[in-house]
Design a protein around this motif. Sequence first.
Motif, PDB file in Angstrom:
ATOM      1  N   HIS A 141       0.836  -1.204   0.000  1.00  0.00           N
ATOM      2  CA  HIS A 141       0.000   0.000   0.000  1.00  0.00           C
ATOM      3  C   HIS A 141       0.870   1.252   0.000  1.00  0.00           C
ATOM      4  CE1 HIS A 141      -2.927   3.004   1.476  1.00  0.00           C
ATOM      5  NE2 HIS A 141      -3.806   2.236   0.853  1.00  0.00           N
ATOM      6  N   GLN A 142       1.917   1.259   0.811  1.00  0.00           N
ATOM      7  CA  GLN A 142       2.829   2.400   0.853  1.00  0.00           C
ATOM      8  C   GLN A 142       3.547   2.570  -0.486  1.00  0.00           C
ATOM      9  OE1 GLN A 142       5.271   1.187   4.121  1.00  0.00           O
ATOM     10  NE2 GLN A 142       3.762   1.733   5.681  1.00  0.00           N
ATOM     11  N   THR A 143       3.953   1.452  -1.068  1.00  0.00           N
ATOM     12  CA  THR A 143       4.650   1.491  -2.354  1.00  0.00           C
ATOM     13  C   THR A 143       3.736   2.043  -3.441  1.00  0.00           C
ATOM     14  OG1 THR A 143       5.974  -0.427  -1.699  1.00  0.00           O
ATOM     15  CG2 THR A 143       5.893   0.086  -4.049  1.00  0.00           C
ATOM     16  N   MET A 144       2.482   1.611  -3.420  1.00  0.00           N
ATOM     17  CA  MET A 144       1.534   2.056  -4.434  1.00  0.00           C
ATOM     18  C   MET A 144       1.228   3.542  -4.313  1.00  0.00           C
ATOM     19  SD  MET A 144       1.042  -0.488  -6.308  1.00  0.00           S
ATOM     20  CE  MET A 144      -0.170   0.401  -7.254  1.00  0.00           C
ATOM     21  N   GLN A 145       1.253   4.078  -3.118  1.00  0.00           N
ATOM     22  CA  GLN A 145       0.998   5.509  -2.948  1.00  0.00           C
ATOM     23  C   GLN A 145       2.064   6.337  -3.662  1.00  0.00           C
ATOM     24  OE1 GLN A 145       0.696   5.590   1.403  1.00  0.00           O
ATOM     25  NE2 GLN A 145      -1.475   6.057   1.239  1.00  0.00           N
ATOM     26  N   THR A 146       3.311   5.893  -3.583  1.00  0.00           N
ATOM     27  CA  THR A 146       4.384   6.585  -4.302  1.00  0.00           C
ATOM     28  C   THR A 146       4.208   6.422  -5.797  1.00  0.00           C
ATOM     29  OG1 THR A 146       5.923   6.187  -2.479  1.00  0.00           O
ATOM     30  CG2 THR A 146       6.887   6.737  -4.613  1.00  0.00           C
ATOM     31  N   LEU A 147       3.843   5.226  -6.231  1.00  0.00           N
ATOM     32  CA  LEU A 147       3.681   4.957  -7.657  1.00  0.00           C
ATOM     33  C   LEU A 147       2.493   5.709  -8.235  1.00  0.00           C
ATOM     34  CD1 LEU A 147       4.787   3.378 -10.036  1.00  0.00           C
ATOM     35  CD2 LEU A 147       3.375   1.435  -9.353  1.00  0.00           C
ATOM     36  N   THR A 148       1.479   5.949  -7.420  1.00  0.00           N
ATOM     37  CA  THR A 148       0.294   6.683  -7.888  1.00  0.00           C
ATOM     38  C   THR A 148       0.673   8.068  -8.389  1.00  0.00           C
ATOM     39  OG1 THR A 148      -1.221   5.506  -6.427  1.00  0.00           O
ATOM     40  CG2 THR A 148      -1.900   7.700  -7.150  1.00  0.00           C
ATOM     41  N   ASP A 149       1.567   8.731  -7.684  1.00  0.00           N
ATOM     42  CA  ASP A 149       2.007  10.065  -8.103  1.00  0.00           C
ATOM     43  C   ASP A 149       2.816  10.002  -9.393  1.00  0.00           C
ATOM     44  OD1 ASP A 149       0.823  11.149  -5.840  1.00  0.00           O
ATOM     45  OD2 ASP A 149       2.652  10.961  -4.642  1.00  0.00           O
ATOM     46  N   ALA A 150       3.571   8.909  -9.572  1.00  0.00           N
ATOM     47  CA  ALA A 150       4.460   8.797 -10.734  1.00  0.00           C
ATOM     48  C   ALA A 150       3.721   8.361 -11.995  1.00  0.00           C
ATOM     49  CB  ALA A 150       5.588   7.803 -10.427  1.00  0.00           C
ATOM     50  N   SER A 151       2.755   7.441 -11.843  1.00  0.00           N
ATOM     51  CA  SER A 151       2.054   6.901 -13.017  1.00  0.00           C
ATOM     52  C   SER A 151       0.684   6.365 -12.593  1.00  0.00           C
ATOM     53  CB  SER A 151       2.890   5.790 -13.667  1.00  0.00           C
ATOM     54  OG  SER A 151       2.207   5.239 -14.781  1.00  0.00           O
ATOM     55  N   PRO A 152      -0.341   7.208 -12.617  1.00  0.00           N
ATOM     56  CA  PRO A 152      -1.666   6.786 -12.157  1.00  0.00           C
ATOM     57  C   PRO A 152      -2.232   5.581 -12.901  1.00  0.00           C
ATOM     58  CG  PRO A 152      -1.568   9.170 -12.374  1.00  0.00           C
ATOM     59  CD  PRO A 152      -0.305   8.635 -12.984  1.00  0.00           C
ATOM     60  N   SER A 153      -2.073   5.520 -14.215  1.00  0.00           N
ATOM     61  CA  SER A 153      -2.652   4.412 -14.979  1.00  0.00           C
ATOM     62  C   SER A 153      -1.989   3.083 -14.619  1.00  0.00           C
ATOM     63  CB  SER A 153      -2.532   4.670 -16.486  1.00  0.00           C
ATOM     64  OG  SER A 153      -1.172   4.817 -16.861  1.00  0.00           O
TER      65      SER A 153
END
Length: 218
Positions: A141-153
């Motif tokens: 979940h923490q990893t995905m939060q960072t990735l969300t900012d970088a590439s939402p799709s």
Amino acid sequence: YPSSLREVGTGMIQALLRSGALVESAEQAEQLFSATSLLVQDGARCSQPRGRGGAGCGEDEEEWEEEQHLLARLCTQCLGGQEIEDKMQVLVAVRNILASGCPRLTFPPLVFRALSLARTLTQTGANPGGLTVKKVFQFLHQTMQTLTDASPSLALRLYLHCALGSDAAHLQPITYEFFTQAFELYEEQVTDSKEQMCALQLFIGTLSHCTCLVQENR
């Protein structure tokens, strides 16, 4: 001087990949990425506009992408550990280091390796070193939060992969949270009609494989 450091870092990763050696502790990960820090720092260019000075400058862009894909291959092939808790510690250390680079290219291998650890823990029912399935999904979940900012799709797709993983572990609240995050991305970030259709198909396909969600959450 920077170009020489970059070549040294690239050479170290290529040698590691050829040898099949594994990074088996958080300390080893920190030492390796300290020696290849310039490649990680270069990864931050993925957040810059394409064009002059960004990550879209012809041959420079090709070299940059090769370096980032090399880091991604390292995460795919060379992260290990003697015990499952060691593997988790390596993933945490590498995630923290690569967060300052280009998560869009380097985080997906970490997500899938963590999902593999979650499957192992679910199948064995063990909690080695105090590592639980829930802690693995907290990491995700923490990893995905960072990735969300970088590439939402990309994050939307990986959230659905995580939902399948937590569903297999019978973690209903976590599964629901992953779906919620994915749907918020769909509503707020996906604007292209073709991407919307593709995302809807992914939602339907993922939901059809879930078994732990109660009817009111479907």
